[in-house]
Design a protein around this motif. Structure first.
Motif, PDB file in Angstrom:
ATOM      1  N   LEU A  53     -18.500  -7.154 -40.543  1.00 14.36           N
ATOM      2  CA  LEU A  53     -18.240  -8.526 -41.336  1.00 14.36           C
ATOM      3  C   LEU A  53     -17.709  -8.038 -42.666  1.00 14.36           C
ATOM      4  O   LEU A  53     -17.713  -7.327 -42.962  1.00 14.36           O
ATOM      5  CB  LEU A  53     -20.102  -9.632 -41.157  1.00 14.36           C
ATOM      6  N   VAL A  54     -17.012  -8.210 -42.915  1.00 19.48           N
ATOM      7  CA  VAL A  54     -15.771  -7.955 -43.908  1.00 19.48           C
ATOM      8  C   VAL A  54     -15.413  -8.821 -44.874  1.00 19.48           C
ATOM      9  O   VAL A  54     -14.669 -10.081 -44.652  1.00 19.48           O
ATOM     10  CB  VAL A  54     -14.712  -7.101 -43.808  1.00 19.48           C
ATOM     11  N   ASP A  55     -16.033  -8.346 -46.215  1.00 13.77           N
ATOM     12  CA  ASP A  55     -15.163  -9.244 -47.681  1.00 13.77           C
ATOM     13  C   ASP A  55     -13.937  -9.153 -48.084  1.00 13.77           C
ATOM     14  O   ASP A  55     -13.006  -8.032 -47.268  1.00 13.77           O
ATOM     15  CB  ASP A  55     -16.235  -9.691 -48.850  1.00 13.77           C
ATOM     16  N   ILE A  56     -13.180  -9.811 -48.202  1.00 13.81           N
ATOM     17  CA  ILE A  56     -11.775  -9.471 -49.224  1.00 13.81           C
ATOM     18  C   ILE A  56     -11.475  -8.901 -50.396  1.00 13.81           C
ATOM     19  O   ILE A  56     -11.087  -7.636 -50.227  1.00 13.81           O
ATOM     20  CB  ILE A  56     -10.687 -10.998 -48.903  1.00 13.81           C
ATOM     21  N   ARG A  57     -12.526  -9.202 -51.787  1.00 13.60           N
ATOM     22  CA  ARG A  57     -12.090  -8.431 -52.159  1.00 13.60           C
ATOM     23  C   ARG A  57     -13.243  -7.052 -52.703  1.00 13.60           C
ATOM     24  O   ARG A  57     -14.444  -7.989 -52.848  1.00 13.60           O
ATOM     25  CB  ARG A  57     -12.813  -9.739 -53.760  1.00 13.60           C
ATOM     26  N   GLY A  72      -6.527  -2.353 -37.067  1.00 14.07           N
ATOM     27  CA  GLY A  72      -4.616  -2.641 -37.283  1.00 14.07           C
ATOM     28  C   GLY A  72      -4.387  -1.745 -35.986  1.00 14.07           C
ATOM     29  O   GLY A  72      -3.981  -1.580 -34.942  1.00 14.07           O
ATOM     30  N   PRO A  73      -2.883  -1.808 -35.675  1.00 14.61           N
ATOM     31  CA  PRO A  73      -1.641  -1.418 -34.841  1.00 14.61           C
ATOM     32  C   PRO A  73      -1.868  -0.069 -35.587  1.00 14.61           C
ATOM     33  O   PRO A  73      -1.684   0.678 -36.420  1.00 14.61           O
ATOM     34  CB  PRO A  73      -0.376  -2.273 -35.360  1.00 14.61           C
ATOM     35  N   GLY A  74      -2.168   0.541 -33.934  1.00 17.12           N
ATOM     36  CA  GLY A  74      -1.987   2.005 -34.578  1.00 17.12           C
ATOM     37  C   GLY A  74      -3.186   2.907 -34.114  1.00 17.12           C
ATOM     38  O   GLY A  74      -3.435   3.911 -33.957  1.00 17.12           O
ATOM     39  N   VAL A  75      -4.322   1.752 -33.935  1.00 17.68           N
ATOM     40  CA  VAL A  75      -5.529   2.164 -34.291  1.00 17.68           C
ATOM     41  C   VAL A  75      -6.531   2.480 -32.496  1.00 17.68           C
ATOM     42  O   VAL A  75      -6.439   1.320 -32.015  1.00 17.68           O
ATOM     43  CB  VAL A  75      -6.431   1.409 -34.828  1.00 17.68           C
ATOM     44  N   ALA A  76      -6.243   3.608 -32.616  1.00 21.80           N
ATOM     45  CA  ALA A  76      -6.565   4.003 -30.874  1.00 21.80           C
ATOM     46  C   ALA A  76      -7.762   3.120 -30.136  1.00 21.80           C
ATOM     47  O   ALA A  76      -7.700   2.750 -29.356  1.00 21.80           O
ATOM     48  CB  ALA A  76      -7.007   5.679 -31.023  1.00 21.80           C
ATOM     49  N   ASP A  77      -8.689   3.315 -31.135  1.00 21.22           N
ATOM     50  CA  ASP A  77     -10.253   2.392 -30.071  1.00 21.22           C
ATOM     51  C   ASP A  77     -10.427   2.210 -31.872  1.00 21.22           C
ATOM     52  O   ASP A  77     -11.666   2.002 -31.975  1.00 21.22           O
ATOM     53  CB  ASP A  77     -11.070   3.364 -30.025  1.00 21.22           C
ATOM     54  N   PRO A  78      -9.849   0.063 -31.921  1.00 21.03           N
ATOM     55  CA  PRO A  78     -10.655  -0.320 -32.245  1.00 21.03           C
ATOM     56  C   PRO A  78     -11.464  -1.252 -32.539  1.00 21.03           C
ATOM     57  O   PRO A  78     -12.073  -1.581 -31.052  1.00 21.03           O
ATOM     58  CB  PRO A  78      -8.876  -1.422 -32.394  1.00 21.03           C
ATOM     59  N   LEU A  79     -11.996  -1.294 -33.884  1.00 18.67           N
ATOM     60  CA  LEU A  79     -13.231  -2.395 -34.060  1.00 18.67           C
ATOM     61  C   LEU A  79     -13.605  -3.898 -34.001  1.00 18.67           C
ATOM     62  O   LEU A  79     -12.470  -4.234 -34.289  1.00 18.67           O
ATOM     63  CB  LEU A  79     -14.004  -2.058 -35.403  1.00 18.67           C
ATOM     64  N   ARG A  80     -14.250  -4.937 -34.101  1.00 22.87           N
ATOM     65  CA  ARG A  80     -14.200  -6.092 -34.037  1.00 22.87           C
ATOM     66  C   ARG A  80     -15.014  -6.245 -35.320  1.00 22.87           C
ATOM     67  O   ARG A  80     -15.506  -6.872 -35.560  1.00 22.87           O
ATOM     68  CB  ARG A  80     -14.757  -6.524 -32.723  1.00 22.87           C
ATOM     69  N   VAL A  81     -13.744  -7.002 -35.921  1.00 19.80           N
ATOM     70  CA  VAL A  81     -13.168  -7.684 -37.630  1.00 19.80           C
ATOM     71  C   VAL A  81     -13.613  -8.803 -38.159  1.00 19.80           C
ATOM     72  O   VAL A  81     -12.486  -9.248 -36.865  1.00 19.80           O
ATOM     73  CB  VAL A  81     -12.106  -6.502 -38.380  1.00 19.80           C
ATOM     74  N   VAL A  82     -14.678  -9.103 -38.431  1.00 18.68           N
ATOM     75  CA  VAL A  82     -14.514 -10.744 -38.734  1.00 18.68           C
ATOM     76  C   VAL A  82     -14.763 -10.113 -40.563  1.00 18.68           C
ATOM     77  O   VAL A  82     -15.668 -10.206 -41.355  1.00 18.68           O
ATOM     78  CB  VAL A  82     -15.919 -11.558 -38.118  1.00 18.68           C
ATOM     79  N   ARG A  98      -3.015 -10.234 -39.407  1.00 21.53           N
ATOM     80  CA  ARG A  98      -2.133  -9.491 -38.255  1.00 21.53           C
ATOM     81  C   ARG A  98      -2.726  -8.528 -38.543  1.00 21.53           C
ATOM     82  O   ARG A  98      -2.102  -7.438 -37.808  1.00 21.53           O
ATOM     83  CB  ARG A  98      -0.677  -9.872 -39.663  1.00 21.53           C
ATOM     84  N   GLY A  99      -3.583  -8.358 -39.262  1.00 27.28           N
ATOM     85  CA  GLY A  99      -4.199  -6.658 -39.544  1.00 27.28           C
ATOM     86  C   GLY A  99      -4.931  -6.236 -38.620  1.00 27.28           C
ATOM     87  O   GLY A  99      -5.550  -5.959 -38.586  1.00 27.28           O
ATOM     88  N   GLY A 100      -5.816  -7.220 -37.600  1.00 28.32           N
ATOM     89  CA  GLY A 100      -6.255  -7.513 -36.332  1.00 28.32           C
ATOM     90  C   GLY A 100      -8.075  -7.729 -36.249  1.00 28.32           C
ATOM     91  O   GLY A 100      -7.965  -7.707 -35.384  1.00 28.32           O
ATOM     92  N   ALA A 101      -8.131  -8.732 -37.124  1.00 30.28           N
ATOM     93  CA  ALA A 101      -9.022  -8.936 -37.257  1.00 30.28           C
ATOM     94  C   ALA A 101      -9.113 -10.082 -36.253  1.00 30.28           C
ATOM     95  O   ALA A 101      -7.956 -11.068 -35.818  1.00 30.28           O
ATOM     96  CB  ALA A 101      -9.199 -10.246 -38.873  1.00 30.28           C
ATOM     97  N   VAL A 102     -10.368 -10.146 -35.820  1.00 34.37           N
ATOM     98  CA  VAL A 102     -10.337 -11.382 -34.262  1.00 34.37           C
ATOM     99  C   VAL A 102     -11.596 -12.666 -34.920  1.00 34.37           C
ATOM    100  O   VAL A 102     -12.087 -13.469 -33.761  1.00 34.37           O
ATOM    101  CB  VAL A 102     -11.659 -10.697 -33.419  1.00 34.37           C
TER     102      VAL A 102
END
Length: 218
Positions: A53-57, A72-82, A98-102
């Motif tokens: 769980l990630v804040d913006i600022r 994001g694109p290019g990450v071999a083993d991506p994590l799930r980010v909200v 676009r950065g990969g957040a779910v």
């Protein structure tokens, strides 16, 4: 099975509140807290939590940079980010997706939606705050159809139905019930659409649908 969560927010009071909400659930445990983006990336890569769980600022790295680094694109083993934020801005929403957040959840959406977003992310689904989804859908509808030179990849009629349902925020089970097909069939359609669109997850599908004016119909 317990869902392991990492919290990243530069305000200790906010992190404490989020921790209390999450750890009140029997199936969720907060395994780490980060006060800035760089610390969040380091802890996430070392601990491999189920959901971040990630804040913006945040200092050092903002939430969008953290999202790209972990999912994001290019990450071999991506994590799930909200992304969990106070700032309901279109640039943040699109940047996160676009950065990969779910998921993209507003802090004032209430504890129930936060918990639902964590569980959805862990299950491979996605959740965007309803108020954000509604605004984006209105924006896409007002913008009209996409340019004729960019129609996107060809999708079957059934795939189009699945894409539109995902863009409305439906889970796989809800899509299966709506279309009278099995859950495994829905998962197969979702995987096929992801491959055709070149996106990592269902949030990427939703973002594509919004951009191509496919989110409003059925």
């Amino acid at each position: 099975m317990t869902i392991r969560v990492l919290l990243a927010d530069d305000q200790a009071m906010i992190r404490g509140g989020l921790r209390r909400i999450l750890e009140d659930q029997p199936d969720i445990r907060v395994v780490a807290e980060a006060a800035d983006g760089a610390e969040a990336v380091s802890l996430a890569r070392r601990l491999r939590p189920d959901v971040c769980l990630v804040d913006i600022r945040m200092p050092r790295l903002d939430g969008l940079e953290v999202t790209r680094a972990l999912a994001g694109p290019g990450v071999a083993d991506p994590l799930r980010v909200v992304v969990v934020t106070t700032f309901d801005l279109d640039d943040y929403v699109y940047g996160a997706l676009r950065g990969g957040a779910v998921g993209f959840v507003l802090k004032d959406a209430g504890p129930g939606l936060l918990v639902e977003a964590v569980r959805a992310a862990d299950a491979g689904d996605a959740l965007v705050s309803p108020s954000v989804t509604l605004r984006l859908l209105r924006r896409i509808t007002a913008a009209g159809p996409p340019p004729s030179h960019d129609p996107g990849p060809p999708l079957s009629a059934r795939e189009v139905e699945v894409v539109r349902a995902i863009a409305r925020g439906c889970t796989n089970r809800e899509i299966a019930a709506e279309l009278f097909i099995s859950l495994s069939t829905v998962k197969g359609h979702v995987a096929g659409v992801q491959a055709k669109l070149g996106v990592r997850n269902r949030v990427g599908i939703a973002a594509w649908a919004w951009e191509h004016s496919m989110a409003g119909g059925s």
